[in-house]
Scaffold this motif. Sequence first.
Motif, PDB file in Angstrom:
ATOM      1  N   ARG A 203      56.894  80.412  41.508  1.00 38.40           N
ATOM      2  CA  ARG A 203      57.170  79.101  40.942  1.00 38.40           C
ATOM      3  C   ARG A 203      56.258  78.844  39.741  1.00 38.40           C
ATOM      4  O   ARG A 203      55.176  79.433  39.614  1.00 38.40           O
ATOM      5  CB  ARG A 203      56.949  78.006  41.989  1.00 38.40           C
ATOM      6  CG  ARG A 203      57.845  78.121  43.211  1.00 38.40           C
ATOM      7  CD  ARG A 203      59.305  77.905  42.879  1.00 38.40           C
ATOM      8  NE  ARG A 203      59.548  76.574  42.311  1.00 38.40           N
ATOM      9  CZ  ARG A 203      60.720  76.185  41.803  1.00 38.40           C
ATOM     10  NH1 ARG A 203      61.752  77.015  41.785  1.00 38.40           N
ATOM     11  NH2 ARG A 203      60.861  74.962  41.320  1.00 38.40           N
ATOM     12  N   MET A 204      56.708  77.970  38.824  1.00 40.70           N
ATOM     13  CA  MET A 204      55.971  77.728  37.583  1.00 40.70           C
ATOM     14  C   MET A 204      55.695  76.241  37.349  1.00 40.70           C
ATOM     15  O   MET A 204      55.496  75.810  36.210  1.00 40.70           O
ATOM     16  CB  MET A 204      56.734  78.312  36.396  1.00 40.70           C
ATOM     17  CG  MET A 204      56.867  79.831  36.440  1.00 40.70           C
ATOM     18  SD  MET A 204      57.736  80.499  34.995  1.00 40.70           S
ATOM     19  CE  MET A 204      56.491  80.262  33.697  1.00 40.70           C
ATOM     20  N   GLU A 205      55.668  75.458  38.423  1.00 46.20           N
ATOM     21  CA  GLU A 205      55.331  74.038  38.254  1.00 46.20           C
ATOM     22  C   GLU A 205      53.972  73.899  37.570  1.00 46.20           C
ATOM     23  O   GLU A 205      53.035  74.660  37.849  1.00 46.20           O
ATOM     24  CB  GLU A 205      55.290  73.326  39.611  1.00 46.20           C
ATOM     25  CG  GLU A 205      56.641  72.888  40.120  1.00 46.20           C
ATOM     26  CD  GLU A 205      57.366  73.967  40.921  1.00 46.20           C
ATOM     27  OE1 GLU A 205      58.509  73.723  41.335  1.00 46.20           O
ATOM     28  OE2 GLU A 205      56.781  75.055  41.106  1.00 46.20           O
ATOM     29  N   GLY A 206      53.865  72.924  36.681  1.00 46.79           N
ATOM     30  CA  GLY A 206      52.610  72.679  35.980  1.00 46.79           C
ATOM     31  C   GLY A 206      52.428  73.501  34.721  1.00 46.79           C
ATOM     32  O   GLY A 206      51.451  73.318  33.994  1.00 46.79           O
ATOM     33  N   LYS A 207      53.378  74.404  34.445  1.00 51.87           N
ATOM     34  CA  LYS A 207      53.279  75.229  33.247  1.00 51.87           C
ATOM     35  C   LYS A 207      54.291  74.776  32.202  1.00 51.87           C
ATOM     36  O   LYS A 207      55.346  74.245  32.532  1.00 51.87           O
ATOM     37  CB  LYS A 207      53.493  76.700  33.585  1.00 51.87           C
ATOM     38  CG  LYS A 207      52.383  77.286  34.457  1.00 51.87           C
ATOM     39  CD  LYS A 207      52.508  78.792  34.605  1.00 51.87           C
ATOM     40  CE  LYS A 207      51.330  79.356  35.393  1.00 51.87           C
ATOM     41  NZ  LYS A 207      51.389  80.840  35.502  1.00 51.87           N
ATOM     42  N   VAL A 208      53.947  75.018  30.933  1.00 49.67           N
ATOM     43  CA  VAL A 208      54.814  74.657  29.818  1.00 49.67           C
ATOM     44  C   VAL A 208      55.179  75.922  29.051  1.00 49.67           C
ATOM     45  O   VAL A 208      54.293  76.695  28.655  1.00 49.67           O
ATOM     46  CB  VAL A 208      54.126  73.655  28.867  1.00 49.67           C
ATOM     47  CG1 VAL A 208      55.093  73.227  27.768  1.00 49.67           C
ATOM     48  CG2 VAL A 208      53.607  72.444  29.634  1.00 49.67           C
ATOM     49  N   VAL A 209      56.472  76.115  28.844  1.00 45.09           N
ATOM     50  CA  VAL A 209      56.976  77.308  28.170  1.00 45.09           C
ATOM     51  C   VAL A 209      57.783  76.884  26.945  1.00 45.09           C
ATOM     52  O   VAL A 209      58.704  76.068  27.059  1.00 45.09           O
ATOM     53  CB  VAL A 209      57.879  78.138  29.112  1.00 45.09           C
ATOM     54  CG1 VAL A 209      58.401  79.388  28.398  1.00 45.09           C
ATOM     55  CG2 VAL A 209      57.124  78.522  30.388  1.00 45.09           C
ATOM     56  N   ALA A 210      57.460  77.434  25.781  1.00 51.72           N
ATOM     57  CA  ALA A 210      58.221  77.184  24.552  1.00 51.72           C
ATOM     58  C   ALA A 210      58.953  78.466  24.170  1.00 51.72           C
ATOM     59  O   ALA A 210      58.349  79.543  24.130  1.00 51.72           O
ATOM     60  CB  ALA A 210      57.293  76.747  23.423  1.00 51.72           C
ATOM     61  N   ILE A 211      60.252  78.351  23.873  1.00 51.47           N
ATOM     62  CA  ILE A 211      61.084  79.523  23.576  1.00 51.47           C
ATOM     63  C   ILE A 211      61.893  79.261  22.313  1.00 51.47           C
ATOM     64  O   ILE A 211      62.604  78.254  22.221  1.00 51.47           O
ATOM     65  CB  ILE A 211      62.037  79.833  24.747  1.00 51.47           C
ATOM     66  CG1 ILE A 211      61.267  79.974  26.056  1.00 51.47           C
ATOM     67  CG2 ILE A 211      62.851  81.097  24.464  1.00 51.47           C
ATOM     68  CD1 ILE A 211      62.161  80.090  27.283  1.00 51.47           C
ATOM     69  N   THR A 212      61.825  80.181  21.369  1.00 50.58           N
ATOM     70  CA  THR A 212      62.628  80.055  20.150  1.00 50.58           C
ATOM     71  C   THR A 212      63.972  80.753  20.343  1.00 50.58           C
ATOM     72  O   THR A 212      64.097  81.714  21.094  1.00 50.58           O
ATOM     73  CB  THR A 212      61.921  80.674  18.927  1.00 50.58           C
ATOM     74  OG1 THR A 212      61.787  82.088  19.103  1.00 50.58           O
ATOM     75  CG2 THR A 212      60.548  80.064  18.719  1.00 50.58           C
ATOM     76  N   GLY A 213      64.992  80.240  19.641  1.00 53.28           N
ATOM     77  CA  GLY A 213      66.297  80.898  19.637  1.00 53.28           C
ATOM     78  C   GLY A 213      66.934  80.979  21.002  1.00 53.28           C
ATOM     79  O   GLY A 213      67.233  82.071  21.494  1.00 53.28           O
ATOM     80  N   CYS A 214      67.187  79.833  21.607  1.00 50.30           N
ATOM     81  CA  CYS A 214      67.669  79.849  22.996  1.00 50.30           C
ATOM     82  C   CYS A 214      68.949  79.040  23.188  1.00 50.30           C
ATOM     83  O   CYS A 214      69.172  78.453  24.241  1.00 50.30           O
ATOM     84  CB  CYS A 214      66.580  79.383  23.947  1.00 50.30           C
ATOM     85  SG  CYS A 214      65.698  77.895  23.468  1.00 50.30           S
TER      86      CYS A 214
END
Length: 350
Positions: A38-49
Amino acid sequence: APPLRQQIPTMGCGKSKYEKPKELKSMCHPKYFEGLPRMEGKVVAITGCTSGTGFVCARDCARLGATVLMLNRNSERATAALEAVKVAAPGAKVIHIPCDLMSFAAVPEAAAKIREAVGATGLDVLCNNAGVMASKDEATKDGYDVQMQTNHLSHFMLTRELWPQLTKAAELRGEARVVNHSSVARKGKKLEQKYMGKNGGNLGGDKVGTMPGSGARWERYHQTKLANLVFTLALRDRVVTAGSKVKVMVAHPGVAATELQVHSVSDGGMSGGVANLIVSQTAEDGALGILMSCCDPAVQSGGLYGPGGQGLKGMAKLLPAAPEEKLADEASRTLLWEASEEATGGKFAI
């Protein structure tokens, strides 16, 4: 393995249509996704999605509980992708960040919106996924090759702009990650200065060679995908020297059924016959390299993750380091860093 152009026979490469991604069944993704933490509490930025591997990665990170920032140009496709991720991950926090990688002026604006969105929590993962393939020999309004600016230079700039936020997340939660997206097309000639410079529109023209994956369009693409690898190892070196807790990985998708081939066929970069011949796996299976690099606790900084063997399809895994270190040698790392700083108008100090 030899470059992609040497792996593909010319038989069956006629002018058949290729107007949408090839329909295939995901073989590896479903089982792999089930095992991710699980990835609660994390922030992920993705280009070109808006589609393809980037969309899969955004969707899956949201399904795992992360806050997901989707960096796309403003468009109906971007709005539709945002809503699709929200439907796939009910309750997840998913935010559209306007980002045009063909404009150096737009990148700091996108970074500012990300800083505003993450606040004091920092950014756990920056996935530099966006890319264009075998485009015409044209310059962006900044004067650089469309492919090099989109695929590498703007990602270099975005990573530099967001480095304090990545460092903050690493301080708070033990690590952060930069994930770059390369290709089987990274293999070939060494990185060349002219492709990194302000030479858009003067880099060989629009012809494609008689062999699939050859000609000036594809050499420009190769240079950008090699740049993704070189950037990864150059950044890894600096991170190690600085003692930073930010990990840096690079992935490749094999030859996955995405809009890349559709756009390339419509733009004259390849024939429909070649596209039908080489596309070997779904976008879900093609996304395993970046998904692993974004989410898997066991990844190694500096590692390349993707299908092995010929590299066209299969489960992503950590690939042998020696060939990649040779391909992205010290001279290439120095060239790339200096040329990227010059192009993007600022020093990138770790």
